[in-house]
Scaffold this motif. Structure first.
Motif, mmCIF file in Angstrom:
data_model
loop_
_atom_site.group_PDB
_atom_site.id
_atom_site.type_symbol
_atom_site.label_atom_id
_atom_site.label_comp_id
_atom_site.label_asym_id
_atom_site.label_seq_id
_atom_site.Cartn_x
_atom_site.Cartn_y
_atom_site.Cartn_z
ATOM 1 N N UNK A 37 41.563 52.055 44.633
ATOM 2 C CA UNK A 37 40.820 53.233 44.174
ATOM 3 C C UNK A 37 39.420 52.908 43.654
ATOM 4 N N UNK A 38 39.097 51.615 43.554
ATOM 5 C CA UNK A 38 37.791 51.244 43.036
ATOM 6 C C UNK A 38 37.650 51.617 41.574
ATOM 7 N N UNK A 160 45.114 40.133 46.653
ATOM 8 C CA UNK A 160 44.666 40.925 45.520
ATOM 9 C C UNK A 160 44.578 42.412 45.846
ATOM 10 N N UNK A 161 45.316 42.840 46.845
ATOM 11 C CA UNK A 161 45.212 44.245 47.252
ATOM 12 C C UNK A 161 45.956 45.150 46.287
ATOM 13 N N UNK A 162 47.218 44.849 46.001
ATOM 14 C CA UNK A 162 48.055 45.773 45.237
ATOM 15 C C UNK A 162 48.232 45.377 43.773
ATOM 16 N N UNK A 163 48.335 44.090 43.468
ATOM 17 C CA UNK A 163 48.583 43.668 42.081
ATOM 18 C C UNK A 163 47.595 42.612 41.602
ATOM 19 N N UNK A 164 46.502 42.413 42.300
ATOM 20 C CA UNK A 164 45.361 41.615 41.851
ATOM 21 C C UNK A 164 45.590 40.112 41.802
ATOM 22 N N UNK A 165 46.826 39.645 42.003
ATOM 23 C CA UNK A 165 47.085 38.205 41.907
ATOM 24 C C UNK A 165 48.373 37.878 42.669
ATOM 25 N N UNK A 166 48.451 36.691 43.288
ATOM 26 C CA UNK A 166 49.660 36.346 44.058
ATOM 27 C C UNK A 166 50.911 36.154 43.214
#
Length: 416
Positions: A37-38, A160-166
């Motif tokens: 969503x930016x 990092x698309x959905x939760x920002x970290x692996x």
């Protein structure tokens, strides 16, 4: 058979509350990330999305939400946690920083548990929730894997698309895994094939993240599942438990003895070990109410802290920069404080104990019902390596899975 969701309440409102819970989850899991969503995320609108299912639940059940005898102790503990969370924010080292994170934790976590305890309490609702999990994985897995293929192995920033970290991505897959497992045990061959495909893709993605915490969590889940399958072979089970109990401490001691602070690949492990002592140091200053959730004041306690490992010269800089204890239990004790942490773990233990007793006493329980316990085991193990519940998608999924367990024992015992 009577269920709490059918206790004379308006069926349309009850259904709306259930689907609003899933809608809230879809937003948190798939759209929460700023990479989706930016900068268009607004805190007030997020709060409304988080709490809307609970508000509909209150409209459907009125004061039964607070007075239901079947869940009286759970409700008392949840209300206590909410009050303690408010007190923690007021007493925080930096209340204006803590309030956003505490609101998110409570609304996307404790209130989600409260709502799901009433709304996802019959086999049909549990099945729909698992389908929802499978659908979410059907979106997350292809997107993350395709991006990895397009960008190549360029480090953690790939995932990092959905939760920002692996790291939380691995936990997210574990918590959603009840979806594909539900499909795998289906009588429909297409559903079974889709379930196996999601499991395969999930395993591949967790492997690609290259995070040992997720691998260990999966290995533990697999080991416990194998023990579950051979539970009737008592002597084999006892032998395996003894072997694990003997091998693990020896292996841990051997590996710890081989750690060399001069070797870069060991620095992260040594840093985590030092964090245990640093967490104890902070906890002693505010043992009961904590320093405040995400108050970002960890560096304040470095001035009078003496490093146990004197070779970790970068430790103060890392603490000031990262502001994390890399362990949900440590974060709870230090930032929530001992009182709120004890109430919270008391709630979790109470729900798990009642759920397991219900499954043991009920011949109708299935392996899928036990698998939910396995999901939380994987979550718990992975949470020892990072602050899991501070990520809203992980927080929401964990508490809804817990709420399903809390509501399960009411399936056949709901009052008329």
């Amino acid at each position: 058979m009577k269920y709490l969701s059918h206790m004379g309440q308006p069926p349309q409102l009850n259904q709306l509350a259930f689907y609003s819970l899933l809608g809230s989850g879809a937003y948190i899991i798939l759209l929460w990330s700023p990479n989706i969503l930016g900068d268009h995320r607004d805190l007030c609108s997020q709060i409304l999305i988080y709490i809307f299912p609970w508000l509909l639940l209150w409209l459907a059940y009125s004061w039964k939400v607070f007075t239901e005898k079947e869940h009286r102790l759970e409700i008392i503990l949840m209300v206590s946690i909410i009050i303690l969370g408010a007190a923690n924010t007021v007493l925080s080292n930096s209340g204006f920083r803590s309030i956003d994170t505490m609101l998110t934790f409570l609304l996307s976590g404790v209130f989600a548990l409260w709502a799901s305890m009433f709304l996802v309490n019959d086999p049909d609702r549990r099945q729909r929730f698992d389908w929802f999990c499978a659908g979410a994985l059907g979106v997350i897995l292809p997107v993350e894997i395709l991006l990895w293929l397009v960008r190549g192995n360029s480090g953690p920033e790939v995932f990092q698309v959905f939760v920002l970290h692996p790291i939380p991505l691995g936990t997210l897959i574990i918590l959603l895994s009840s979806g594909p497992v539900r499909l795998m045990v289906s009588k429909n061959s297409t559903a079974r094939l889709l379930g196996w495909l999601l499991v395969l893709l999930g395993g591949i993605l967790i492997f690609l993240t290259q995070k040992r915490g997720a691998w260990i969590a999966l290995a533990a889940m697999l080991a416990v599942w194998m023990l579950y399958l051979v539970r009737r072979r008592r002597y084999l089970l006892i032998s395996l438990c003894l072997a694990i109990a003997l091998i693990l401490p020896l292996e841990a001691q051997r590996r710890y003895a081989r750690l060399d602070p001069n070797i870069n690949r060991h620095v992260a492990i040594l840093h985590r070990l030092e964090l245990y002592n640093f967490a104890l140091h902070i906890w002693k200053t505010h043992p009961f109410m904590g320093i405040g959730l995400r108050s970002f004041t960890h560096e304040k306690y470095l001035s009078d802290y003496h490093l146990r490992n004197q070779d970790l010269h970068e430790f103060p800089h890392a603490v000031a920069k990262l502001q994390t204890l890399d362990n949900m239990l440590l974060t709870g004790l230090v930032e929530f404080g001992a009182v709120m942490t004890l109430f919270y773990f008391g709630l979790v233990i109470l729900i798990l104990t009642k759920y397991c007793r219900r499954l043991c006493s009920g011949p109708e329980s299935s392996p899928l019902d036990w698998y939910r316990v396995l999901v939380l085991l994987g979550f718990a193990i992975h949470s020892l390596t990072y602050d899991s519940l501070l990520f809203p998608p992980v927080n929401w999924l964990f508490h809804v899975q817990l709420g399903i367990m809390a509501g399960y024992q009411a399936s056949e015992t709901a009052p008329g």
